[in-house]
Scaffold this motif. Structure first.
Motif, PDB file in Angstrom:
ATOM      1  N   LEU A 145       0.564  -1.205  -0.055  1.00 21.07           N
ATOM      2  CA  LEU A 145      -0.174   0.009   0.045  1.00 21.07           C
ATOM      3  C   LEU A 145       0.908   1.358  -0.077  1.00 21.07           C
ATOM      4  O   LEU A 145       0.396   2.391  -0.580  1.00 21.07           O
ATOM      5  CB  LEU A 145      -0.923   0.003   1.182  1.00 21.07           C
ATOM      6  CG  LEU A 145      -1.924  -0.951   1.330  1.00 21.07           C
ATOM      7  CD1 LEU A 145      -3.185  -0.576   2.274  1.00 21.07           C
ATOM      8  CD2 LEU A 145      -2.986  -0.879  -0.035  1.00 21.07           C
ATOM      9  N   ALA A 146       2.079   1.191   0.720  1.00 22.87           N
ATOM     10  CA  ALA A 146       2.977   2.284   0.673  1.00 22.87           C
ATOM     11  C   ALA A 146       3.240   2.843  -0.734  1.00 22.87           C
ATOM     12  O   ALA A 146       3.431   3.819  -0.897  1.00 22.87           O
ATOM     13  CB  ALA A 146       4.206   2.072   1.427  1.00 22.87           C
ATOM     14  N   VAL A 147       3.415   1.917  -1.608  1.00 28.05           N
ATOM     15  CA  VAL A 147       3.945   1.865  -2.930  1.00 28.05           C
ATOM     16  C   VAL A 147       2.702   2.947  -3.633  1.00 28.05           C
ATOM     17  O   VAL A 147       2.973   3.937  -4.296  1.00 28.05           O
ATOM     18  CB  VAL A 147       4.240   0.800  -3.770  1.00 28.05           C
ATOM     19  CG1 VAL A 147       4.503   0.970  -5.174  1.00 28.05           C
ATOM     20  CG2 VAL A 147       5.630   0.134  -3.296  1.00 28.05           C
ATOM     21  N   ILE A 148       1.750   2.129  -3.586  1.00 27.61           N
ATOM     22  CA  ILE A 148       0.660   2.870  -4.365  1.00 27.61           C
ATOM     23  C   ILE A 148       0.204   4.304  -3.641  1.00 27.61           C
ATOM     24  O   ILE A 148      -0.102   5.225  -4.298  1.00 27.61           O
ATOM     25  CB  ILE A 148      -0.759   1.941  -3.999  1.00 27.61           C
ATOM     26  CG1 ILE A 148      -0.390   0.447  -4.886  1.00 27.61           C
ATOM     27  CG2 ILE A 148      -1.737   2.814  -5.075  1.00 27.61           C
ATOM     28  CD1 ILE A 148      -1.515  -0.296  -4.424  1.00 27.61           C
ATOM     29  N   PHE A 149       0.137   4.256  -2.225  1.00 23.46           N
ATOM     30  CA  PHE A 149      -0.304   5.645  -1.612  1.00 23.46           C
ATOM     31  C   PHE A 149       0.746   6.855  -1.995  1.00 23.46           C
ATOM     32  O   PHE A 149       0.404   7.857  -2.402  1.00 23.46           O
ATOM     33  CB  PHE A 149      -0.449   5.173  -0.093  1.00 23.46           C
ATOM     34  CG  PHE A 149      -0.844   6.498   0.646  1.00 23.46           C
ATOM     35  CD1 PHE A 149      -2.021   7.175   0.236  1.00 23.46           C
ATOM     36  CD2 PHE A 149      -0.330   6.758   1.869  1.00 23.46           C
ATOM     37  CE1 PHE A 149      -2.345   8.193   1.139  1.00 23.46           C
ATOM     38  CE2 PHE A 149      -0.689   7.598   2.946  1.00 23.46           C
ATOM     39  CZ  PHE A 149      -1.733   8.505   2.447  1.00 23.46           C
ATOM     40  N   GLY A 150       1.981   6.319  -1.633  1.00 16.41           N
ATOM     41  CA  GLY A 150       2.964   7.488  -1.853  1.00 16.41           C
ATOM     42  C   GLY A 150       3.182   7.695  -3.350  1.00 16.41           C
ATOM     43  O   GLY A 150       3.205   9.077  -3.571  1.00 16.41           O
ATOM     44  N   ALA A 151       2.931   6.999  -4.454  1.00 19.18           N
ATOM     45  CA  ALA A 151       2.835   7.402  -5.601  1.00 19.18           C
ATOM     46  C   ALA A 151       1.961   8.254  -5.997  1.00 19.18           C
ATOM     47  O   ALA A 151       1.991   9.391  -6.828  1.00 19.18           O
ATOM     48  CB  ALA A 151       3.018   6.231  -6.501  1.00 19.18           C
ATOM     49  N   THR A 152       0.686   8.138  -5.334  1.00 16.39           N
ATOM     50  CA  THR A 152      -0.571   8.826  -5.701  1.00 16.39           C
ATOM     51  C   THR A 152      -0.534  10.258  -5.094  1.00 16.39           C
ATOM     52  O   THR A 152      -0.724  11.274  -5.708  1.00 16.39           O
ATOM     53  CB  THR A 152      -1.815   8.070  -5.169  1.00 16.39           C
ATOM     54  OG1 THR A 152      -1.702   6.873  -5.877  1.00 16.39           O
ATOM     55  CG2 THR A 152      -3.135   8.896  -5.400  1.00 16.39           C
ATOM     56  N   TYR A 153      -0.409  10.128  -3.719  1.00 16.56           N
ATOM     57  CA  TYR A 153      -0.461  11.599  -3.134  1.00 16.56           C
ATOM     58  C   TYR A 153       0.865  12.331  -3.479  1.00 16.56           C
ATOM     59  O   TYR A 153       0.552  13.546  -3.757  1.00 16.56           O
ATOM     60  CB  TYR A 153      -0.435  11.619  -1.574  1.00 16.56           C
ATOM     61  CG  TYR A 153       0.748  11.296  -0.785  1.00 16.56           C
ATOM     62  CD1 TYR A 153       1.866  11.971  -0.719  1.00 16.56           C
ATOM     63  CD2 TYR A 153       0.660   9.997  -0.182  1.00 16.56           C
ATOM     64  CE1 TYR A 153       3.001  11.769   0.220  1.00 16.56           C
ATOM     65  CE2 TYR A 153       2.017   9.595   0.628  1.00 16.56           C
ATOM     66  CZ  TYR A 153       2.998  10.559   0.834  1.00 16.56           C
ATOM     67  OH  TYR A 153       4.103  10.306   1.654  1.00 16.56           O
ATOM     68  N   GLY A 154       1.855  11.669  -3.714  1.00 19.94           N
ATOM     69  CA  GLY A 154       3.131  12.563  -4.381  1.00 19.94           C
ATOM     70  C   GLY A 154       2.722  12.873  -5.737  1.00 19.94           C
ATOM     71  O   GLY A 154       3.310  14.222  -5.920  1.00 19.94           O
ATOM     72  N   GLY A 155       2.118  12.022  -6.487  1.00 17.34           N
ATOM     73  CA  GLY A 155       1.907  12.469  -7.895  1.00 17.34           C
ATOM     74  C   GLY A 155       1.021  13.583  -8.113  1.00 17.34           C
ATOM     75  O   GLY A 155       1.026  14.602  -9.197  1.00 17.34           O
ATOM     76  N   VAL A 156       0.042  13.691  -7.190  1.00 13.45           N
ATOM     77  CA  VAL A 156      -0.992  14.655  -7.501  1.00 13.45           C
ATOM     78  C   VAL A 156      -0.653  16.191  -6.814  1.00 13.45           C
ATOM     79  O   VAL A 156      -0.982  17.318  -7.404  1.00 13.45           O
ATOM     80  CB  VAL A 156      -2.189  14.381  -6.966  1.00 13.45           C
ATOM     81  CG1 VAL A 156      -2.985  13.208  -7.538  1.00 13.45           C
ATOM     82  CG2 VAL A 156      -2.334  14.349  -5.435  1.00 13.45           C
ATOM     83  N   MET A 157       0.271  16.182  -5.815  1.00 12.12           N
ATOM     84  CA  MET A 157       0.819  17.528  -5.159  1.00 12.12           C
ATOM     85  C   MET A 157       1.260  18.656  -6.167  1.00 12.12           C
ATOM     86  O   MET A 157       0.817  19.860  -6.138  1.00 12.12           O
ATOM     87  CB  MET A 157       1.665  17.134  -4.003  1.00 12.12           C
ATOM     88  CG  MET A 157       0.917  16.338  -2.775  1.00 12.12           C
ATOM     89  SD  MET A 157      -0.282  17.537  -2.038  1.00 12.12           S
ATOM     90  CE  MET A 157       0.567  18.754  -1.218  1.00 12.12           C
ATOM     91  N   PRO A 158       2.322  18.162  -7.099  1.00 14.36           N
ATOM     92  CA  PRO A 158       2.546  19.251  -7.928  1.00 14.36           C
ATOM     93  C   PRO A 158       1.659  19.770  -8.938  1.00 14.36           C
ATOM     94  O   PRO A 158       1.851  20.729  -9.399  1.00 14.36           O
ATOM     95  CB  PRO A 158       3.745  18.454  -8.678  1.00 14.36           C
ATOM     96  CG  PRO A 158       4.202  17.435  -7.735  1.00 14.36           C
ATOM     97  CD  PRO A 158       2.719  16.904  -7.392  1.00 14.36           C
ATOM     98  N   LEU A 159       0.455  18.912  -9.222  1.00 14.53           N
ATOM     99  CA  LEU A 159      -0.387  19.492 -10.399  1.00 14.53           C
ATOM    100  C   LEU A 159      -1.203  20.705  -9.860  1.00 14.53           C
ATOM    101  O   LEU A 159      -1.475  21.470 -10.834  1.00 14.53           O
ATOM    102  CB  LEU A 159      -1.270  18.349 -10.761  1.00 14.53           C
ATOM    103  CG  LEU A 159      -0.521  16.997 -11.062  1.00 14.53           C
ATOM    104  CD1 LEU A 159      -1.479  16.062 -11.426  1.00 14.53           C
ATOM    105  CD2 LEU A 159       0.445  17.378 -12.148  1.00 14.53           C
ATOM    106  N   TYR A 160      -1.386  20.993  -8.519  1.00 14.85           N
ATOM    107  CA  TYR A 160      -2.083  22.256  -8.180  1.00 14.85           C
ATOM    108  C   TYR A 160      -1.168  23.443  -8.743  1.00 14.85           C
ATOM    109  O   TYR A 160      -1.911  24.489  -9.132  1.00 14.85           O
ATOM    110  CB  TYR A 160      -2.244  22.372  -6.886  1.00 14.85           C
ATOM    111  CG  TYR A 160      -2.973  20.988  -6.188  1.00 14.85           C
ATOM    112  CD1 TYR A 160      -4.598  20.901  -6.414  1.00 14.85           C
ATOM    113  CD2 TYR A 160      -2.524  20.103  -5.776  1.00 14.85           C
ATOM    114  CE1 TYR A 160      -5.215  20.096  -6.110  1.00 14.85           C
ATOM    115  CE2 TYR A 160      -3.154  18.941  -5.203  1.00 14.85           C
ATOM    116  CZ  TYR A 160      -4.669  18.962  -5.512  1.00 14.85           C
ATOM    117  OH  TYR A 160      -5.495  17.787  -5.093  1.00 14.85           O
TER     118      TYR A 160
END
Length: 400
Positions: free
Chosen positions: A308-323
């Motif tokens: 879950l850490a792989v999926i969770f980390g990739a997801t919250y890390g990936g969306v943050m710069p998009l704002y």
């Protein structure tokens, strides 16, 4: 100045976000040894992180306005000096209240001097591959759990939490002050091109008009809900894993795996956003984040935490710069520091809820179940708000 210098800006920004945000988030590593040594409650220590995010929000708005007027270097240099000082002072506090003030207020104010200004500066240096460049700067946050957190854990094991926090403060000075000297504003565009771009993209609004616009309201609410959803699970993940029987160093490694996955997620989501558009990639990421948060209710073994850490980390890390990319494309370069600082302020308020809520949940029930349930519901709310994003100006005004 050669435009190749833009990659120096990216590297300096990544280093600064790594050190600054890594130092701030390292409170999750200090949480247990501090409570055992001082008998302070988890909610009391966690509230310092809540203060971090509240002050970081206000500071991000103020630093963004200073950036728009004076540029990035003076902002990050001041933040570097203040961050080291705050950590050194916090390591010597003898009461919970003084710790909450020194760590919660000063560290939050210092950390806010790096993220929004450096992200805004990077958007000014790049016209093409902007999402990727912003993601690379933000990737410093993903590297932090693999560097700052294990370093802090090692120092705590070798010495004690006070010595460890003091050493992290000195390290912040050593790394951040030289990096701040590398910061430069981008070359000025030709006057005709600048005016043309301004007119074409509709970026003539004032700060007040921007902050009242539908674009900003949706941007700010989505950013707020996104951060409110993942802040609690991130901050309390190490404690939750240890509660499930995972050894302390292995629990810290879960945090590090999230960081590594976040690094890859930032690159992946940045490339996808450049190719597919920011809005659909952001909505998909927010939906995945909500599902993964709820899945933590069903894990107990180290291998399950890693998955879950792989999926969770990739997801919250990936969306943050998009704002930041959305803010730049909605409002243009002239007021990006102030506008993105205001959006960051809302996100920081969202981030402030998680650590305190998690501490209160644990103190009341001796487990974290309601934290993950509530966070998942808030994450679904973020998806619902993000669907309302207006079309980007550049897409509305493309020639036929």
């Amino acid at each position: 100045m050669s435009l190749s210098y833009r990659w120096v800006i990216v590297a300096a920004g990544a280093l600064m976000t790594c050190v600054a945000l890594g130092a701030m988030f390292s409170l999750a590593i200090f949480l247990e040894p501090m409570t055992l040594d001082t008998n302070w409650s988890r909610a009391g220590v966690s509230s310092a992180m809540t203060l971090n995010f509240l002050v970081m929000g206000l500071g991000g708005f103020a630093w963004g306005a200073i950036y728009d007027r004076f540029g990035a270097r003076i902002v990050v240099m001041t933040g570097a000096v203040l961050l080291g000082l705050a950590l050194v002072l916090a390591s010597r506090t003898g009461s919970l209240l003084v710790f909450q003030i020194t760590y919660g207020v000063l560290v939050g104010l210092a950390a806010s001097a790096f993220f929004a200004p450096m992200i805004a500066l990077t958007t000014a240096w790049f016209d093409r591959n902007r999402s990727l460049a912003v993601s690379l700067v933000s990737a410093g946050m993903g590297v932090a759990p693999m560097t700052i957190s294990p370093f802090a854990r090692w120092l705590i094991s070798a010495y004690d939490w006070r010595t460890a926090m003091f050493d992290v403060g000195v390290m912040a000075w050593v790394l951040l002050l030289p990096a701040a000297l590398l910061v430069r504003q981008p070359p000025k565009p030709a006057a005709d091109n600048a005016a043309s771009n301004l007119a074409a993209n509709g970026h003539g609004m004032s700060v007040g008009q921007a902050l009242r616009s539908p674009q900003f309201i949706v941007l700010g609410l989505t950013f707020f809900a996104c951060c409110a959803a993942h802040s609690g699970p991130i901050f309390h993940m190490v404690s939750y894993a240890m509660l499930c029987g995972v050894a302390p160093m292995a629990a810290v490694s879960i945090y590090s795996v999230e960081g590594l996955a976040g690094l890859g997620g930032r690159l992946l989501y940045g490339v996808l956003a450049d190719r597919l558009g920011v809005k659909p990639v952001l909505i998909a990421g927010l939906a995945i984040q909500a599902v993964v948060i709820s899945a933590y209710l069903a894990v107990s073994q180290l291998g399950e935490f890693y998955t879950l850490a792989v999926i969770f980390g990739a997801t919250y890390g990936g969306v943050m710069p998009l704002y930041a990319v959305l803010a730049r494309e909605y409002f243009g370069p002239r007021i990006i520091g102030t506008v993105f600082g205001a959006a960051t302020m809302l996100s920081s308020i969202g981030m402030a809820f998680g650590p305190l809520a998690g501490g209160m949940v644990f103190d009341a029930y001796a487990n974290y179940s309601w934290l993950f349930i509530g966070s998942a519901l808030v994450g679904l709310g973020a998806v619902a708000v993000a669907i309302a994003f207006p079309p980007l100006p550049r897409k509305e005004l493309q020639p036929a």
